[in-house]
Design an enzyme around this catalytic site. Structure first.
Site, PDB file in Angstrom:
ATOM      1  N   THR A  50       0.868  -1.169   0.000  1.00 11.82           N
ATOM      2  CA  THR A  50       0.000   0.000   0.000  1.00 11.82           C
ATOM      3  C   THR A  50       0.910   1.226   0.000  1.00 11.82           C
ATOM      4  O   THR A  50       2.005   1.161   0.540  1.00 11.82           O
ATOM      5  CB  THR A  50      -0.840  -0.020   1.289  1.00 11.82           C
ATOM      6  OG1 THR A  50      -1.805  -1.044   1.167  1.00 11.82           O
ATOM      7  CG2 THR A  50      -1.510   1.312   1.582  1.00 11.82           C
ATOM      8  N   ASP A 100      -8.835  -0.774   5.523  1.00 12.86           N
ATOM      9  CA  ASP A 100      -8.720   0.462   6.311  1.00 12.86           C
ATOM     10  C   ASP A 100      -8.416   1.686   5.454  1.00 12.86           C
ATOM     11  O   ASP A 100      -8.784   2.809   5.817  1.00 12.86           O
ATOM     12  CB  ASP A 100      -7.565   0.312   7.313  1.00 12.86           C
ATOM     13  CG  ASP A 100      -6.239   0.081   6.574  1.00 12.86           C
ATOM     14  OD1 ASP A 100      -6.124  -0.959   5.880  1.00 12.86           O
ATOM     15  OD2 ASP A 100      -5.345   0.954   6.645  1.00 12.86           O
ATOM     16  N   VAL A 121     -13.563  -4.070   1.744  1.00 11.06           N
ATOM     17  CA  VAL A 121     -12.949  -2.750   1.845  1.00 11.06           C
ATOM     18  C   VAL A 121     -12.073  -2.767   3.091  1.00 11.06           C
ATOM     19  O   VAL A 121     -12.528  -3.153   4.168  1.00 11.06           O
ATOM     20  CB  VAL A 121     -14.009  -1.641   1.949  1.00 11.06           C
ATOM     21  CG1 VAL A 121     -13.351  -0.287   2.129  1.00 11.06           C
ATOM     22  CG2 VAL A 121     -14.890  -1.642   0.699  1.00 11.06           C
ATOM     23  N   GLY A 132      -5.362  -4.511   7.305  1.00 12.49           N
ATOM     24  CA  GLY A 132      -6.470  -3.560   7.325  1.00 12.49           C
ATOM     25  C   GLY A 132      -7.499  -3.806   8.406  1.00 12.49           C
ATOM     26  O   GLY A 132      -7.958  -2.868   9.072  1.00 12.49           O
TER      27      GLY A 132
HETATM   28  N1  ASP Z   1      -3.896  -1.804   4.757  1.00 14.28           N
HETATM   29  C1  ASP Z   1      -4.085  -2.414   3.457  1.00 14.28           C
HETATM   30  C2  ASP Z   1      -5.383  -3.180   3.471  1.00 14.28           C
HETATM   31  O1  ASP Z   1      -5.622  -3.923   4.415  1.00 14.28           O
HETATM   32  C3  ASP Z   1      -2.986  -3.321   3.045  1.00 14.28           C
HETATM   33  C4  ASP Z   1      -1.575  -2.797   3.204  1.00 14.28           C
HETATM   34  O2  ASP Z   1      -1.351  -1.784   3.875  1.00 14.28           O
HETATM   35  O3  ASP Z   1      -0.654  -3.391   2.617  1.00 14.28           O
HETATM   36  O4  ASP Z   1      -6.126  -3.096   2.531  1.00 14.28           O
END
Ligand code: ASP
EC number: 3.4.19.5
Length: 311
Positions: free
Chosen positions: A169, A200, A198, A223
């Protein structure tokens, strides 16, 4: 007020084969965002520029290079927030949009809403003439191979925020010369997520938060854990009650680990210009620029510095 930008390219067990490209990608993004600030541009423009650069870079799981869900499809989430007004815009589950962060900004600036999802978000993109691409063009060979290899979601999460599973991300926070802060986060989510899941990233207070009175945060990691502890707002709450940005980030990530067994990372800038890049995963590619000095790293305690030259 000295301007600052801090970016991340995702907190996870980044394998050696992606390490160099991840570090190079965050350095380019931080420099690009900082150039906006240096010219007197806004924090909002700087975080958007930095995140767009990482959405274009296929080493990161955002825009081009996104992970695939159980159906082998791309579904992208993003948020942007303006610390001056507490205005935010987000999109979730969008498919053929190469720069979800810019669509999120359009939601903030051109609608009365804060989040649009799936078909509605795509219809809105069309209505404002935003360019789209065939969704397949966002998928890399690397992602197809990894998706074929790791088809079990839960094992993957345990291993990778925890292992080599979800990845990269991207996010940015900035403070501009006028004292405004902003944050932006963009992601393809977690590999093999359910269709319609969906995370975070597009949720205000979780994947990001920005308030001129305190500072700005962009989060990454598992997330569902970040959502449980509203990580971005939690970090800012600790800063609000007097902790340094580094202590506030460490304490919040430690709490997420203890309370819900989740790992992740965050980049933070306070309205006074203090910044931090912190993570509880094995690695997180990050970079920051202040006073024309670029700092960056990947492993815990790894901080490298370079003086940037501008024309
Ligand atoms: N936080 C992101 C999600 O759970 C994934 C990530 O940060 O790599 O969609």
């Amino acid at each position: 007020m000295p301007a600052v930008i801090v970016v991340h390219g995702g907190a996870w067990a980044i394998p050696d084969e992606l390490a160099e490209a991840s570090v190079a990608g965050v350095k380019v993004a931080a420099r690009g965002g900082y150039s906006v600030l240096r010219r007197g541009g806004s924090a909002l423009d700087a975080v958007e520029a930095a995140v767009r650069s990482m959405e274009d870079n296929s080493v990161f799981n955002a825009g081009h290079g996104a992970t695939l869900n159980t159906d082998g499809e791309v579904e992208l989430d993003a948020i942007i927030m303006d610390g001056r007004t507490l205005g935010s815009g987000a999109v979730s589950c969008v498919k053929n949009i190469p720069h979800p962060v810019s669509l999120a900004r359009a939601v903030m600036e051109k609608t009365s809403h804060t989040m649009l999802t799936d078909k509605g978000a795509n219809l809105f993109a069309e209505s404002i003439g935003m360019s789209t691409v065939p969704t397949d063009s966002l998928v890399t060979e690397y992602e197809w191979r990894e998706w074929e290899k790791h088809k079990h979601y839960v094992t993957g999460v345990m291993e990778d925020f925890n292992s080599q599973w979800a990845h990269d991300t991207v996010g940015a926070v900035a403070l501009d010369h006028a004292g405004n802060v902003a944050c932006a986060t963009s992601t393809g989510g977690i590999r093999n997520k359910m269709v319609g899941r969906v995370g975070d990233s597009p949720v205000v207070g979780c994947g990001g938060f920005a308030d001129n009175c305190i500072g700005a945060v962009s989060c990454t990691g598992h997330g569902e854990s970040i959502l449980k502890v509203t990580l971005a707002r939690l970090i800012l709450s600790h800063i609000e009650r007097g902790l340094s940005v580094a202590d506030a980030s460490q304490m919040s990530l430690w709490f997420m680990g203890e309370r819900v067994l989740g790992a992740g990372g965050a980049v933070v800038v306070s309205s006074a210009g203090q910044w931090a890049a912190t993570f509880t995963t094995e690695r997180m590619a990050w970079a920051s620029v202040e006073n024309d000095v670029l700092s960056y790293g990947l492993d815990p305690k790894d901080v490298r510095k370079e003086k940037l030259l501008f024309e």
